[in-house]
Motif scaffolding. Structure first.
Motif, short mmCIF file in Angstrom:
data_model
loop_
_atom_site.label_atom_id
_atom_site.label_comp_id
_atom_site.label_asym_id
_atom_site.label_seq_id
_atom_site.Cartn_x
_atom_site.Cartn_y
_atom_site.Cartn_z
N GLU A 8 16.86 3.98 -10.89
CA GLU A 8 16.41 3.96 -12.29
C GLU A 8 15.01 4.56 -12.34
OE1 GLU A 8 16.69 0.10 -14.03
OE2 GLU A 8 18.76 -0.23 -13.35
N ILE A 9 14.89 5.68 -13.04
CA ILE A 9 13.62 6.39 -13.14
C ILE A 9 13.33 6.69 -14.60
CG2 ILE A 9 12.33 8.44 -12.47
CD1 ILE A 9 14.05 8.65 -10.00
N ALA A 10 12.17 6.22 -15.09
CA ALA A 10 11.74 6.48 -16.48
C ALA A 10 12.81 6.08 -17.47
CB ALA A 10 11.34 7.93 -16.64
N GLY A 11 13.47 4.94 -17.25
CA GLY A 11 14.47 4.43 -18.18
C GLY A 11 15.83 5.04 -18.03
N ALA A 29 0.81 -1.21 0.00
CA ALA A 29 0.00 0.00 0.00
C ALA A 29 0.85 1.26 0.00
CB ALA A 29 -0.93 0.00 1.22
N TRP A 30 2.16 1.16 0.25
CA TRP A 30 3.02 2.34 0.22
C TRP A 30 3.36 2.68 -1.24
CZ3 TRP A 30 7.21 1.83 4.65
CH2 TRP A 30 6.55 1.77 5.89
N PRO A 31 3.78 3.92 -1.50
CA PRO A 31 4.17 4.29 -2.87
C PRO A 31 5.24 3.35 -3.42
CG PRO A 31 4.01 6.24 -1.49
CD PRO A 31 3.85 5.07 -0.58
N VAL A 32 5.14 3.04 -4.72
CA VAL A 32 6.06 2.09 -5.35
C VAL A 32 7.48 2.66 -5.37
CG1 VAL A 32 6.59 0.82 -7.46
CG2 VAL A 32 4.21 1.15 -6.75
N LEU A 33 8.45 1.84 -4.98
CA LEU A 33 9.85 2.25 -4.99
C LEU A 33 10.45 2.09 -6.39
CD1 LEU A 33 11.10 0.55 -1.71
CD2 LEU A 33 10.75 3.00 -2.08
N PRO A 34 11.38 2.94 -6.74
CA PRO A 34 12.07 2.77 -8.02
C PRO A 34 13.09 1.63 -7.93
CG PRO A 34 12.97 4.65 -6.84
CD PRO A 34 11.81 4.18 -6.05
N VAL A 35 13.48 1.14 -9.08
CA VAL A 35 14.54 0.12 -9.17
C VAL A 35 15.87 0.81 -8.83
CG1 VAL A 35 15.72 -1.46 -10.76
CG2 VAL A 35 13.23 -1.12 -10.95
N PRO A 36 16.77 0.16 -8.09
CA PRO A 36 16.75 -1.25 -7.66
C PRO A 36 16.13 -1.47 -6.30
CG PRO A 36 18.89 -0.32 -7.19
CD PRO A 36 18.10 0.78 -7.86
N LEU A 37 15.63 -0.39 -5.63
CA LEU A 37 15.05 -0.56 -4.30
C LEU A 37 13.86 -1.51 -4.32
CD1 LEU A 37 15.15 3.11 -2.92
CD2 LEU A 37 16.68 1.22 -2.35
N SER A 38 13.04 -1.43 -5.37
CA SER A 38 11.84 -2.26 -5.43
C SER A 38 12.17 -3.73 -5.63
CB SER A 38 10.94 -1.78 -6.56
OG SER A 38 11.63 -1.86 -7.81
N ALA A 39 13.38 -4.02 -6.18
CA ALA A 39 13.76 -5.41 -6.43
C ALA A 39 14.39 -6.07 -5.21
CB ALA A 39 14.74 -5.47 -7.61
N SER A 40 14.72 -5.29 -4.20
CA SER A 40 15.39 -5.85 -3.02
C SER A 40 14.37 -6.48 -2.07
CB SER A 40 16.16 -4.75 -2.29
OG SER A 40 16.70 -5.25 -1.08
N ALA A 41 14.76 -7.61 -1.50
CA ALA A 41 13.92 -8.27 -0.49
C ALA A 41 14.51 -8.15 0.90
CB ALA A 41 13.74 -9.74 -0.85
N SER A 42 15.52 -7.29 1.05
CA SER A 42 16.20 -7.15 2.34
C SER A 42 15.28 -6.49 3.36
CB SER A 42 17.46 -6.30 2.18
OG SER A 42 18.35 -6.88 1.25
N PRO A 43 15.34 -6.92 4.63
CA PRO A 43 14.61 -6.20 5.68
C PRO A 43 15.19 -4.80 5.83
CG PRO A 43 16.08 -7.81 6.66
CD PRO A 43 16.11 -8.05 5.17
N MET A 44 14.40 -3.90 6.40
CA MET A 44 14.80 -2.49 6.50
C MET A 44 15.02 -2.10 7.96
SD MET A 44 12.21 -0.86 3.66
CE MET A 44 10.80 -1.78 4.29
#
Length: 429
Positions: free
Chosen positions: A406-409, A329-344
Motif C-alpha cells: 500500500e503506497i500513497a493510499g 533508523a532504517w527507511p520506513v517500510l510500506p504497509v503491510p510490511l511495516s505492520a508485521s512483527a515477524s522476524p526476518m
C-alpha cells in the motif's frame, strides 16, 4: 728396613709436577685471556648456537659480564639460513642473563634470569622456510624466565602484510604455572590497519606446547580502520587452547566484542558475540561452524546467525540467521510490511577485502516478501549518512517480490521490483 727414595727419582718427579703446574697455569691464562676478549668468545658462542639451529648468526658488537649473574649483550644481530637472501631475524640488541647454575648444568637446567630484544625484525617467509627444514627433535622444552621477557619496537614482515610496533612483556615464565603476557602492535594490510593492545593468560604453558588442552583468556582493545572509517572495540576471549605444529585451536571459544563504528558523519555502537571452534593457521582466523549474536543500536539490527567466518588477509562470511525486527533508523517500510512483527530470515555471503569494500550478497525475507541484493557496505553506509539529501534508492542491485503493498493510499498486488545500480558492479582492480 726401607730404602730412601733416590735423589734422581725425586728430581724427576719435581720436574714432572712443575711441568704439569706450568701447563695448567698457561691453560688458565689462555682461558682468562680468551674470556677477556668478548668478540672472540662471543663469536665462538654464536657459531655453536648457529650450528645447532642451522643458522648463520653474527653480531656487530658483543659484550658480557661474568661477575654476579652472567650477562651477554649482542648488538646488530643477524640470523640467516644458509642459502637465503633475506635474514630470518635482525635485532638491534639482544640481552640474555642466566645464572651460573644454568651454565654448569650444560643444558640440563633451562633457567634464564631475563631476555630482552630491542628492534627485532622477523621475516615470516624466511622463518617458514627454516621451520620446514628443522628435524623433529621430540619434545620442545620451555625455559624458566625468572625475570621474564621484554620485546620492544618489534616487526614481523610477510609478503602481503606486516606487524609493526610490536611490544611483548612477560613478567615471568614457568612451564607449570600461569603465563601472563601483554601484547601490543599494529597489523597493516593497506588500506586496512588494525592496532591492538591485549592482555593474555595461558593456564599451563607446558601442556600448550605439548599439544594438550589448556585454558587461554584474553582481554583488550582492537581497532579496525581505513582512511574513511574505523571500528574501535573492546574484546574478550576465553576457551580451551590446543597448539599444533603451525596452528592453534580454541574449541569452543567465547568471543565478545563491544564496538563502535565511526565515519565522518555516523556513529553506530553494537555488541557482537561468537561461539564455536576458532582455528588459526596461515595468518587467518577461522570460525567453523560458528554461532553469531549481534546486539545493535540505531541502524545496527539485533540478529542471530550460524555459519562460518574467516578473517585474515581476506574476509569470508557465510551466515544464515534471522533479524529480530526492522530497525527504526532504517527507511520506513510500506504497509503491510511495516505492520508485521515477524522476524526476518536472512542469508549473507561475502568474500573479499577485510573492509567490506567488495560485493556482498544478501537474501532477506519477511512473511511472503523476498529480497535478494548485492551491495558494497561502504556505499550503503555512505547512503545512510546522506539521509534526505541523497538518493531515495539505496546503492545496490537486487530484486524485491511481495504479494501486496500500500503506497500513497493505493494498493498494489503481485509486486516485482528490480534495482540496478551500475556503481556496485565488480571493480576493475
Amino acid at each position: 728396613m726401607s730404602e730412601a727414595t733416590p735423589p734422581r727419582r725425586v728430581g724427576k718427579r719435581l720436574l714432572r709436577l712443575g711441568a704439569i703446574l706450568t701447563a695448567i697455569l698457561l691453560a688458565a691464562l689462555l682461558i682468562i685471556g680468551w674470556l677477556l676478549q668478548p668478540q672472540r668468545a662471543g663469536k665462538f658462542l654464536l657459531e655453536r648456537v648457529g650450528s645447532s639451529l642451522g643458522l648463520s648468526i653474527s653480531a656487530r658488537a658483543i659484550d658480557y659480564r661474568l661477575r654476579g649473574t652472567p650477562q651477554l649483550v649482542l648488538r646488530d644481530v643477524v640470523a640467516t639460513r644458509p642459502g637465503d637472501a633475506k635474514a630470518l631475524l635482525r635485532a638491534e640488541r639482544v640481552f640474555i642473563s642466566l645464572p651460573w647454575s644454568t651454565l654448569r648444568a650444560r643444558g640440563a637446567d633451562l633457567t634464564v634470569q631475563r631476555v630482552e630484544l630491542d628492534g627485532p625484525v622477523l621475516d615470516m617467509p624466511a622463518l617458514q622456510r627454516w621451520l620446514a627444514k628443522r628435524p623433529d627433535t621430540g619434545e620442545t622444552r620451555i625455559p624458566t624466565l625468572v625475570d621474564g621477557l621484554r620485546i620492544t619496537r618489534g616487526s614481523i614482515d610477510n609478503d602481503d602484510w606486516r606487524i609493526e610496533g610490536l611490544t611483548i612483556t612477560v613478567p615471568s615464565l614457568h612451564p607449570e604455572r600461569l603465563l601472563r603476557a601483554r601484547v601490543r602492535g599494529r597489523y597493516l594490510a593497506p588500506p586496512v590497519s588494525i592496532p591492538a593492545d591485549l592482555a593474555i593468560a595461558i593456564a599451563h604453558p607446558r601442556r600448550a606446547l605439548a599439544g594438550q588442552r589448556t585454558g587461554i583468556a584474553g582481554v583488550g582493545t582492537v581497532t579496525v580502520a581505513n582512511p574513511d572509517w574505523q571500528v574501535a572495540s573492546r574484546v574478550f576471549l576465553a576457551g580451551p587452547l590446543r597448539l599444533g605444529k603451525d596452528s592453534a585451536l580454541v574449541k569452543p571459544v567465547r568471543l565478545g566484542i563491544a564496538a563502535r563504528y565511526r565515519s565522518a558523519s555516523t556513529t553506530l555502537p553494537f555488541r557482537l558475540g561468537l561461539h564455536g571452534p576458532m582455528a588459526f593457521n596461515n595468518a587467518s582466523w577461522r570460525f567453523v561452524p560458528v554461532s553469531v549474536f549481534l546486539d545493535g543500536d540505531g541502524a545496527v539490527p539485533d540478529a542471530v546467525a550460524r555459519g562460518s567466518v574467516s578473517v585474515g588477509q581476506r574476509l569470508i562470511l557465510h551466515l544464515d540467521g534471522r533479524i529480530a525486527g526492522w530497525p527504526d533508523a532504517w527507511p520506513v517500510l510500506p504497509v503491510p510490511l511495516s505492520a508485521s512483527a515477524s522476524p526476518m530470515p536472512f542469508a549473507l555471503d561475502y568474500k573479499g577485502a577485510i573492509d567490506f569494500a567488495d560485493l556482498a550478497a544478501l537474501e532477506l525475507a519477511r512473511d511472503d516478501t523476498r529480497f535478494d541484493a548485492r551491495f558494497r557496505l561502504p556505499a550503503v553506509l555512505a547512503w545512510l549518512d546522506a539521509g534526505a539529501t541523497g538518493s531515495p534508492l539505496p546503492p545496490l542491485q537486487g530484486n524485491l517480490s511481495t504479494p501486496r503493498l500500500e503506497i500513497a493510499g493505493a494498493t498494489l498486488e503481485g509486486i516485482e521490483v528490480e534495482l540496478d545500480d551500475p556503481g556496485i558492479l565488480p571493480r576493475a582492480d
